[in-house]
Design an enzyme around this catalytic site. Structure first.
Site, short mmCIF file in Angstrom:
data_model
loop_
_atom_site.label_atom_id
_atom_site.label_comp_id
_atom_site.label_asym_id
_atom_site.label_seq_id
_atom_site.Cartn_x
_atom_site.Cartn_y
_atom_site.Cartn_z
N ASP A 135 27.73 34.29 84.63
CA ASP A 135 28.43 33.87 83.42
C ASP A 135 27.69 32.66 82.84
OD1 ASP A 135 30.86 32.98 81.62
OD2 ASP A 135 31.47 34.90 82.47
N ASP A 136 28.39 31.88 82.04
CA ASP A 136 27.80 30.76 81.31
C ASP A 136 27.05 29.80 82.25
OD1 ASP A 136 27.26 29.13 79.16
OD2 ASP A 136 29.36 28.81 78.61
N GLU A 162 35.15 39.06 72.67
CA GLU A 162 35.56 38.58 71.35
C GLU A 162 37.00 38.09 71.38
OE1 GLU A 162 36.96 39.54 67.11
OE2 GLU A 162 37.71 40.13 69.07
N TRP A 163 37.63 38.17 72.56
CA TRP A 163 38.97 37.63 72.83
C TRP A 163 40.09 38.32 72.04
CZ3 TRP A 163 36.67 32.61 70.63
CH2 TRP A 163 35.65 32.14 71.44
N GLY A 164 39.80 39.46 71.43
CA GLY A 164 40.84 40.16 70.67
C GLY A 164 41.07 39.60 69.28
N LYS A 214 27.59 40.32 79.00
CA LYS A 214 28.87 39.80 78.49
C LYS A 214 28.52 38.91 77.32
CE LYS A 214 32.66 36.66 79.74
NZ LYS A 214 33.35 35.98 80.85
N ARG A 259 37.08 42.44 75.20
CA ARG A 259 38.21 41.59 75.59
C ARG A 259 39.32 41.72 74.56
NH1 ARG A 259 36.85 36.87 78.68
NH2 ARG A 259 38.56 35.80 77.64
N ASP A 311 41.33 33.56 77.59
CA ASP A 311 40.96 33.50 79.01
C ASP A 311 42.17 33.54 79.95
OD1 ASP A 311 38.53 33.17 77.86
OD2 ASP A 311 38.02 31.32 78.89
N ASP A 351 29.81 36.47 74.41
CA ASP A 351 30.94 35.60 74.07
C ASP A 351 30.99 35.29 72.57
OD1 ASP A 351 33.21 34.13 74.77
OD2 ASP A 351 32.24 33.12 76.44
N MET A 369 39.67 39.77 66.25
CA MET A 369 39.68 40.71 65.11
C MET A 369 39.97 42.13 65.60
SD MET A 369 39.20 38.89 62.41
CE MET A 369 38.69 39.99 61.11
C1 GLA Z 1 34.78 31.84 77.28
C2 GLA Z 1 34.98 33.21 77.92
C3 GLA Z 1 35.12 33.04 79.42
C4 GLA Z 1 33.87 32.38 79.99
C5 GLA Z 1 33.61 31.07 79.28
C6 GLA Z 1 32.26 30.49 79.63
O1 GLA Z 1 35.89 31.03 77.42
O2 GLA Z 1 36.11 33.84 77.37
O3 GLA Z 1 35.35 34.29 80.05
O4 GLA Z 1 32.78 33.26 79.82
O5 GLA Z 1 33.64 31.22 77.86
O6 GLA Z 1 32.01 29.27 78.97
#
Ligand code: GLA
Length: 341
Positions: free
Chosen positions: A93-94, A205-207, A170, A223, A227, A172, A209
Site C-alpha cells: 500500500d502507500d 475511489e471510496w464510492g 490499487k 471501493r 476507510d 487511490d 461518484m
Molecule cells: C486511503 C485509502 C486507504 C489507504 C490509504 C493510504 O485512505 O482509502 O485504503 O490506501 O489511503 O494512504
C-alpha cells in the site's frame, strides 16, 4: 435458492458452524447456473472471482511497509496454507516509493525500505507462486503524501509497473486537483491495458461518484466506502453501504467494502467471524489486513475456512442482498446457489 435463506447476519457464527457441520457430512454443495449469462469482463480477463490476498495498510500503514515484511508475509502465506486456500496477491500500500520521481520522471522504490527495488521483490513473490500488487493514486500525491501520484503520468507508471512484474494496482483518490474520477480512472485503465501485462485494477475511489455504476468498464473492483476501522460499528457500516450496490457485482467486477480487519485485535473473535462471513457473501475482495507472520490460531481458522471461501469464490458471482427484517435482525439471501441439503 436454499441454505442461507432466512438466516440473519447476526446469526452468522452459528451459520458458519452449520455449514461446516454440513460439509463434514458432504451436504454443502455449490451449484453453478447461468454463468455465461453473467460474464462481461474487462478485457484483461482478471477477477473472474473476487481477488484474495493480503495488503500492508490495515496493520502496518506507512511504518513497516518494507521489503523484509513483504517477503516474510509471502513466506507466511505459503507456510501457513493461506496461499493454498486461495490468497495469492501480496499487495504494497502507500509509502513504498521515494518522495520524488527519479531523473527520468519514473516512480522509484524507497531506497531505505525497499533497497533491492520492486522488480526483485516481484521476482521473489512470484518464486513463491504468488502475485505482487502495488499502490498509486489518481492525483498528484498519494493519501499519505509520502510519494507522488500518477495523475498525468498514467502511461509511464503503468509501463513501470508492468516492467517490474506487478500484477495488481490499487489506485487511490487523494490530492486530485478536483478533476473528475470519470476522467482519471479511465486514463489509468487504458494505460494498464496497453502496458503489456495483465494487471488487476482496483479503483479506490471510496464510492464518491458511485463507481459501481461505471467501474466494470474500467476496473476489476471498486471501493464503495471510505476507510474501514477495526471496530464492529465501522465494519457493519461498510457492509451496509456496500450492500446497496449488490446488483452491480459480477465476474470481472466487484464491489469492495475495503480490506479485512480480521486478526487486528479491535473486534472479538465472533465479530471477526461475522466480518469475514459478510465479506464472503458480499463477494467482496478477501484482502487480509493483519500480520499473518504472527496471527493466532483463531485468526487462521477464520481466514482459512474453506466453506466460507467457497461461497465467496463461487463462479456465478452473485452478491448477497438484504431481503427483509425479522425483528431487529436483517435477513439476507446470501448465497443463492449454495445449497444445504
Ligand atoms: C486511503 C485509502 C486507504 C489507504 C490509504 C493510504 O485512505 O482509502 O485504503 O490506501 O489511503 O494512504
Amino acid at each position: 435458492m436454499e441454505g442461507y435463506r432466512g438466516r440473519p447476519w447476526t446469526r452468522l457464527p452459528a451459520l458458519l458452524l452449520a455449514c461446516a457441520a454440513a460439509a463434514a457430512v458432504g451436504e454443502c454443495r455449490v451449484v453453478h447456473v447461468g454463468e455465461a449469462h453473467r460474464r462481461s469482463m474487462l478485457a484483461n480477463g482478471l477477477g473472474a472471482t473476487p481477488p484474495m490476498g493480503w495488503n500492508s495498510w490495515n496493520h502496518f500503514a506507512c511504518d513497516g511497509n518494507g521489503e523484509v515484511v513483504i517477503r516474510e508475509t509471502a513466506d507466511a502465506l505459503v507456510s501457513t496454507g493461506l496461499a493454498a486456500a486461495g490468497y495469492k496477491y501480496v499487495n504494497l500500500d502507500d509509502c513504498w516509493a521515494e518522495p520524488e520521481r527519479d531523473a527520468k520522471g519514473n516512480l522509484a522504490a524507497n531506497k531505505k525500505t525497499f533497497p533491492h527495488g520492486i522488480k526483485a521483490l516481484a521476482d521473489y513473490v512470484h518464486s513463491k507462486g504468488l502475485k505482487l500488487g502495488i499502490y498509486s493514486d489518481a492525483g498528484y500525491k498519494t493519501c499519505a503524501k509520502a510519494q507522488p501520484g500518477s495523475l498525468g503520468h498514467e502511461e509511464q507508471d503503468a509501463k513501470t509497473f508492468a516492467s517490474w512484474g506487478v500484477d495488481y494496482l490499487k489506485y487511490d483518490n487523494c490530492n486530485n486537483g478536483d478533476t473528475k474520477p470519470l476522467q482519471r480512472y479511465p486514463d489509468m485503465s487504458k494505460a494498464l491495458m496497453q502496458a503489456g501485462r495483465p494487471i488487476f485494477f482496483n479503483l479506490c475511489e471510496w464510492g464518491d461518484m458511485h463507481p459501481a455504476r461505471w467501474g466494470a468498464a474500467y476496473g476489476n473492483s471498486w471501493r464503495t466506502t471510505n476507510d474501514i476501522e477495526d471496530t464492529w460499528n465501522s465494519m457493519t457500516s461498510m457492509a451496509d453501504q456496500n450492500e446497496v450496490w449488490a446488483e452491480y457485482a459480477r465476474p470481472g467486477g466487484w464491489n469492495d467494502p475495503d480490506m479485512l480487519e480480521v486478526g487486528n485485535g479491535g473486534m472479538t473473535n465472533d465479530e471477526y467471524i461475522v466480518h469475514f462471513s459478510i465479506w464472503a457473501i458480499s463477494k467482496a475482495p478477501l484482502i487480509i489486513g493483519c500480520d499473518v507472520r504472527h496471527m493466532s490460531q483463531d485468526t487462521y481458522d477464520i481466514l482459512a475456512n474453506k466453506e466460507v471461501i467457497a461461497v465467496n469464490q463461487d463462479p456465478l458471482g452473485v452478491q448477497g442482498k438484504k431481503v427483509r427484517m425479522e425483528g431487529s435482525s436483517e435477513v439476507t439471501d446470501a448465497a443463492p446457489h449454495c445449497t444445504l441439503r
